[in-house]
Design a protein around this motif. Structure first.
Motif, PDB file in Angstrom:
ATOM      1  N   ASP A 109      -9.260  -9.123  -6.269  1.00  0.00           N
ATOM      2  CA  ASP A 109      -7.705  -9.296  -6.085  1.00  0.00           C
ATOM      3  C   ASP A 109      -7.127  -8.455  -7.247  1.00  0.00           C
ATOM      4  O   ASP A 109      -5.951  -8.518  -7.727  1.00  0.00           O
ATOM      5  CB  ASP A 109      -7.284 -10.790  -6.440  1.00  0.00           C
ATOM      6  N   ASP A 110      -7.903  -7.479  -7.869  1.00  0.00           N
ATOM      7  CA  ASP A 110      -7.426  -6.490  -8.934  1.00  0.00           C
ATOM      8  C   ASP A 110      -8.119  -5.383  -8.608  1.00  0.00           C
ATOM      9  O   ASP A 110      -9.335  -4.649  -8.795  1.00  0.00           O
ATOM     10  CB  ASP A 110      -8.007  -6.972 -10.376  1.00  0.00           C
ATOM     11  N   GLN A 111      -7.445  -4.738  -7.623  1.00  0.00           N
ATOM     12  CA  GLN A 111      -8.082  -3.016  -7.086  1.00  0.00           C
ATOM     13  C   GLN A 111      -7.411  -2.050  -7.900  1.00  0.00           C
ATOM     14  O   GLN A 111      -6.332  -1.515  -7.291  1.00  0.00           O
ATOM     15  CB  GLN A 111      -8.201  -2.865  -5.676  1.00  0.00           C
ATOM     16  N   PRO A 112      -7.707  -1.478  -8.960  1.00  0.00           N
ATOM     17  CA  PRO A 112      -7.022  -0.695  -9.699  1.00  0.00           C
ATOM     18  C   PRO A 112      -7.017   0.777  -8.934  1.00  0.00           C
ATOM     19  O   PRO A 112      -6.128   1.755  -9.339  1.00  0.00           O
ATOM     20  CB  PRO A 112      -7.482  -0.567 -11.270  1.00  0.00           C
ATOM     21  N   PHE A 113      -8.028   1.217  -8.233  1.00  0.00           N
ATOM     22  CA  PHE A 113      -8.258   2.396  -7.700  1.00  0.00           C
ATOM     23  C   PHE A 113      -7.927   2.371  -6.370  1.00  0.00           C
ATOM     24  O   PHE A 113      -8.581   1.512  -5.615  1.00  0.00           O
ATOM     25  CB  PHE A 113      -9.657   2.945  -7.930  1.00  0.00           C
ATOM     26  N   ASP A 114      -7.236   3.301  -5.742  1.00  0.00           N
ATOM     27  CA  ASP A 114      -6.703   3.393  -4.497  1.00  0.00           C
ATOM     28  C   ASP A 114      -7.091   4.839  -4.074  1.00  0.00           C
ATOM     29  O   ASP A 114      -6.273   5.729  -4.602  1.00  0.00           O
ATOM     30  CB  ASP A 114      -5.314   3.093  -4.177  1.00  0.00           C
ATOM     31  N   PRO A 115      -7.893   5.154  -3.484  1.00  0.00           N
ATOM     32  CA  PRO A 115      -8.692   6.770  -3.029  1.00  0.00           C
ATOM     33  C   PRO A 115      -7.543   7.479  -2.554  1.00  0.00           C
ATOM     34  O   PRO A 115      -7.344   8.552  -2.916  1.00  0.00           O
ATOM     35  CB  PRO A 115      -9.898   6.341  -2.199  1.00  0.00           C
ATOM     36  N   ARG A 116      -6.470   7.051  -1.640  1.00  0.00           N
ATOM     37  CA  ARG A 116      -5.666   7.842  -1.197  1.00  0.00           C
ATOM     38  C   ARG A 116      -4.347   8.053  -2.204  1.00  0.00           C
ATOM     39  O   ARG A 116      -4.041   9.219  -2.236  1.00  0.00           O
ATOM     40  CB  ARG A 116      -4.715   7.189  -0.015  1.00  0.00           C
ATOM     41  N   LEU A 117      -3.973   7.236  -2.745  1.00  0.00           N
ATOM     42  CA  LEU A 117      -3.214   7.516  -3.924  1.00  0.00           C
ATOM     43  C   LEU A 117      -3.615   8.285  -5.170  1.00  0.00           C
ATOM     44  O   LEU A 117      -2.884   9.047  -5.681  1.00  0.00           O
ATOM     45  CB  LEU A 117      -2.578   6.261  -4.636  1.00  0.00           C
ATOM     46  N   ALA A 118      -4.905   8.169  -5.321  1.00  0.00           N
ATOM     47  CA  ALA A 118      -5.596   8.810  -6.357  1.00  0.00           C
ATOM     48  C   ALA A 118      -5.870  10.240  -6.021  1.00  0.00           C
ATOM     49  O   ALA A 118      -5.365  11.087  -6.970  1.00  0.00           O
ATOM     50  CB  ALA A 118      -6.842   8.436  -6.586  1.00  0.00           C
ATOM     51  N   THR A 119      -5.893  10.553  -4.796  1.00  0.00           N
ATOM     52  CA  THR A 119      -6.117  12.196  -4.242  1.00  0.00           C
ATOM     53  C   THR A 119      -4.644  12.545  -4.317  1.00  0.00           C
ATOM     54  O   THR A 119      -4.364  13.691  -4.505  1.00  0.00           O
ATOM     55  CB  THR A 119      -6.901  12.007  -2.801  1.00  0.00           C
ATOM     56  N   LEU A 120      -3.582  11.858  -3.605  1.00  0.00           N
ATOM     57  CA  LEU A 120      -2.500  12.308  -3.699  1.00  0.00           C
ATOM     58  C   LEU A 120      -1.770  12.631  -5.085  1.00  0.00           C
ATOM     59  O   LEU A 120      -1.195  13.902  -5.435  1.00  0.00           O
ATOM     60  CB  LEU A 120      -1.371  11.239  -2.916  1.00  0.00           C
ATOM     61  N   ALA A 121      -2.084  11.801  -6.152  1.00  0.00           N
ATOM     62  CA  ALA A 121      -1.561  11.970  -7.352  1.00  0.00           C
ATOM     63  C   ALA A 121      -2.408  12.984  -8.076  1.00  0.00           C
ATOM     64  O   ALA A 121      -1.665  14.004  -8.816  1.00  0.00           O
ATOM     65  CB  ALA A 121      -1.830  10.563  -8.219  1.00  0.00           C
ATOM     66  N   PHE A 122      -3.564  13.326  -7.519  1.00  0.00           N
ATOM     67  CA  PHE A 122      -4.196  14.531  -8.210  1.00  0.00           C
ATOM     68  C   PHE A 122      -3.320  15.925  -7.475  1.00  0.00           C
ATOM     69  O   PHE A 122      -3.069  16.907  -8.375  1.00  0.00           O
ATOM     70  CB  PHE A 122      -5.665  14.802  -7.531  1.00  0.00           C
ATOM     71  N   PRO A 146     -14.012  11.371   2.677  1.00  0.00           N
ATOM     72  CA  PRO A 146     -14.166  11.618   4.069  1.00  0.00           C
ATOM     73  C   PRO A 146     -13.014  10.981   5.026  1.00  0.00           C
ATOM     74  O   PRO A 146     -12.527  11.261   5.953  1.00  0.00           O
ATOM     75  CB  PRO A 146     -15.435  11.298   4.579  1.00  0.00           C
ATOM     76  N   GLN A 147     -12.509   9.633   4.397  1.00  0.00           N
ATOM     77  CA  GLN A 147     -11.742   8.919   5.026  1.00  0.00           C
ATOM     78  C   GLN A 147     -10.178   9.482   4.656  1.00  0.00           C
ATOM     79  O   GLN A 147      -9.492   8.831   5.099  1.00  0.00           O
ATOM     80  CB  GLN A 147     -11.901   7.534   4.653  1.00  0.00           C
ATOM     81  N   ILE A 148     -10.173  10.349   3.946  1.00  0.00           N
ATOM     82  CA  ILE A 148      -8.650  10.794   3.471  1.00  0.00           C
ATOM     83  C   ILE A 148      -8.063  11.691   4.378  1.00  0.00           C
ATOM     84  O   ILE A 148      -8.834  12.557   4.826  1.00  0.00           O
ATOM     85  CB  ILE A 148      -8.685  11.418   1.987  1.00  0.00           C
ATOM     86  N   ASP A 149      -6.805  11.499   4.875  1.00  0.00           N
ATOM     87  CA  ASP A 149      -6.414  12.399   5.607  1.00  0.00           C
ATOM     88  C   ASP A 149      -5.483  13.867   4.699  1.00  0.00           C
ATOM     89  O   ASP A 149      -4.571  13.338   4.084  1.00  0.00           O
ATOM     90  CB  ASP A 149      -5.011  11.688   6.357  1.00  0.00           C
ATOM     91  N   THR A 150      -6.413  14.732   4.673  1.00  0.00           N
ATOM     92  CA  THR A 150      -5.985  15.901   3.709  1.00  0.00           C
ATOM     93  C   THR A 150      -4.621  16.504   4.056  1.00  0.00           C
ATOM     94  O   THR A 150      -3.542  17.084   3.460  1.00  0.00           O
ATOM     95  CB  THR A 150      -6.959  16.906   3.355  1.00  0.00           C
ATOM     96  N   GLU A 151      -4.595  16.322   5.520  1.00  0.00           N
ATOM     97  CA  GLU A 151      -3.112  17.034   6.066  1.00  0.00           C
ATOM     98  C   GLU A 151      -1.875  16.415   5.553  1.00  0.00           C
ATOM     99  O   GLU A 151      -1.122  17.060   5.218  1.00  0.00           O
ATOM    100  CB  GLU A 151      -3.456  16.879   7.516  1.00  0.00           C
TER     101      GLU A 151
END
Ligand code: BES
Ligand code: MN
Ligand code: ZN
Length: 474
Positions: A109-122, A146-151
């Motif tokens: 219930d405490d997921q401080p890391f979101d791979p998509r938002l982290a990649t977007l933020a970068f 690999p799960q990130i939609d880079t496009e």
């Protein structure tokens, strides 16, 4: 500027250095998985996983083996899924990747890391404005998981960068014609139709735009872009394109004028959003209307007390020439509404009162459509691109009454300034149209992890998410 901060796994073509997102609760367990050299080094450096804390860990040969990135404790004010945007400028040269093996360590219930938002933020955090000053290039790249939609990440980043670039460009280099040029070049990328209305045509078709822009040596205009299949739902975006706001004859004091190159922030935001929509190929008929003017001072300037007949036919008594934004928007909104769009959105750096209410970072939203408001607020929460509803309080509408014209464009009271401006705009839109107005600041006074200080593309990630959900191909 297009981002090269993000690479897809295929583009990276080699191993990347792992970045471990950690919290004060998980850092010890992550360190246990790392070699002793790294553990010792982290101890010596006093790494505690505070929000934004970054530590490069040496391997046995002194090479860069891994990076620790602190996400902060659960209630840290700086905690945000966009916090990893800091890494774009904090990391040295090289290819990096997020180590998602640490994901399982976080509480369910405490997921401080979101791979998509982290990649977007970068990607968003890698932005620099180097049109007038050479800045050293960033040499760190993030290899997306690999799960990130880079496009998708690039599409959003490109739209945001476009908006920031336009806002950052000073008014001496960005007049109404140059702003229209930005719309035209975007239109040509996507095969959209584009035209401008100027001169005598502007005076008859968009009299308020003409009146506000009349004082400047740089002629006012209305930029009009249309894209997509006419059979699809019609979405129309209207953006305030005041390339510089002196206040006009109701001249602003120096402190109030200093930042007014950003008064085309609404136009910049709609251009950025239009770029995302067209690049994604959303099944919509998109129209973008941008009244582009300079609110200047000269013998041709419009005056307090002047009365103009607007495009809609309503006569408007000018109360204060510094309330120019709502005037130019009124005619553009009236034009937009003539084709009864399914959704009409305006974005504008419209009032100081909005800033008094919610500060620079939050975007007040005004709409009578509760369904749309619920959707956009959900998107804003999911995308960490904050929007906040403020009231379109109908009983205040009478504050816009004028003794000599159909309406005045200011309320004349020191109250509810942002709502009054939004109520004025609503007078030019049919009650049956789904209409939402965003009063943006368009500027970041301070750097954030996902953006440097300067031109800020607000609410468009939220809007793009909302529109993708509403109209997307599913
Ligand atoms: N562009 C300004 C609004 C603005 C001011 C946005 C400061 C962000 C920071 C707008 O054209 C304006 O001057 N509005 C006036 C309206 C007033 C005269 C009714 C304002 O808000 O003071
Ligand atoms: Mn103004
Ligand atoms: Zn303005």
């Amino acid at each position: 500027m297009v981002t090269d901060a993000i690479l897809s796994p295929g583009e990276a073509g080699g191993p990347a250095i792992p970045v471990h997102p950690v919290t004060p609760d998980t850092v010890a367990r992550v360190l246990e998985t790392l070699p002793e050299t790294a553990r010792t080094y982290a101890g010596i450096m006093g790494f505690t996983a505070e929000a934004g804390q970054t530590l490069c860990l040496p391997g046995d040969t002194g090479s860069l083996a891994a990076v620790l990135f602190g996400l902060g404790s659960a209630n840290a004010p700086a905690r945000s899924p966009l916090l990893p945007g800091k890494l774009a400028k904090a990391l040295p040269a090289g290819n990096f990747r997020f180590d998602e093996g640490t994901q399982g360590l976080f509480d369910a219930d405490d997921q401080p890391f979101d791979p998509r938002l982290a990649t977007l933020a970068f990607a968003l955090g890698a932005y620099r404005f180097d049109a007038y000053k050479k800045v050293p290039p960033l040499r760190s790249h993030l290899v997306a998981g690999p799960q990130i939609d880079t496009e998708e990440i690039r599409r959003i980043t490109d739209g945001v960068y476009r908006a920031r670039d336009l806002i950052n460009r000073p008014a001496n280099d960005l007049g109404p014609a140059e702003l229209a040029g930005a719309v035209e070049s975007l239109a040509s990328v996507h095969g959209a139709k584009f035209h401008t209305v100027t001169g005598a045509d502007l005076e008859t078709e968009y009299p308020l735009v003409h009146a506000v822009g009349a004082a400047s040596d740089r002629a006012p205009l209305l930029a009009d872009m249309t894209w997509g299949d006419p059979a699809h739902p019609k979405i129309t975006l209207v953006g305030k394109g005041v390339v510089f706001d002196t206040g006009g004859l109701d001249l602003k004091p120096a402190a109030g004028m200093a930042l007014m190159k950003k008064d085309m922030g609404g136009a910049a935001a709609t251009i950025g959003l239009a770029s995302m929509i067209m690049d994604a190929g959303l099944p919509v008929r998109l129209r973008v209307l941008i009244p582009a003017v300079e609110n200047a001072v000269s013998g041709r300037a419009f005056r307090p007390g002047d009365i103009f007949k607007s495009r809609k036919g309503l006569t408007v008594e000018i109360g204060n020439t510094d309330a120019e934004g709502r005037l130019v928007l009124a005619d553009a909104l009236a034009r937009a509404d003539e084709e009864a769009p399914d959704l009409l959105v305006s974005m504008a750096t419209l009032t100081g009162a909005a800033r008094v209410a919610v500060g620079p970072d939050l975007v007040p939203l005004f709409s009578h459509d509760d369904g749309f408001v619920a959707d956009i607020l959900a998107s804003a929460e999911a995308q960490y691109d904050p929007v906040w509803r403020l009231p379109l309080w109908r009983p205040y509408d009478k504050w816009l009454d004028s003794k000599v014209a159909d309406l005045s464009h200011i309320g004349g009271k020191a109250f509810a300034g942002a709502s009054i401006a939004a109520l004025f705009l609503n007078r030019f839109v049919d009650a049956g149209t789904t209409y939402a107005h965003f009063d943006i600041y368009g500027w970041a006074p301070e750097a954030r992890p996902w953006a440097p200080a300067g031109g800020d593309a607000q609410a468009i990630r939220s809007l793009f998410d909302c529109l993708s959900r509403r109209y997307g191909k599913a």
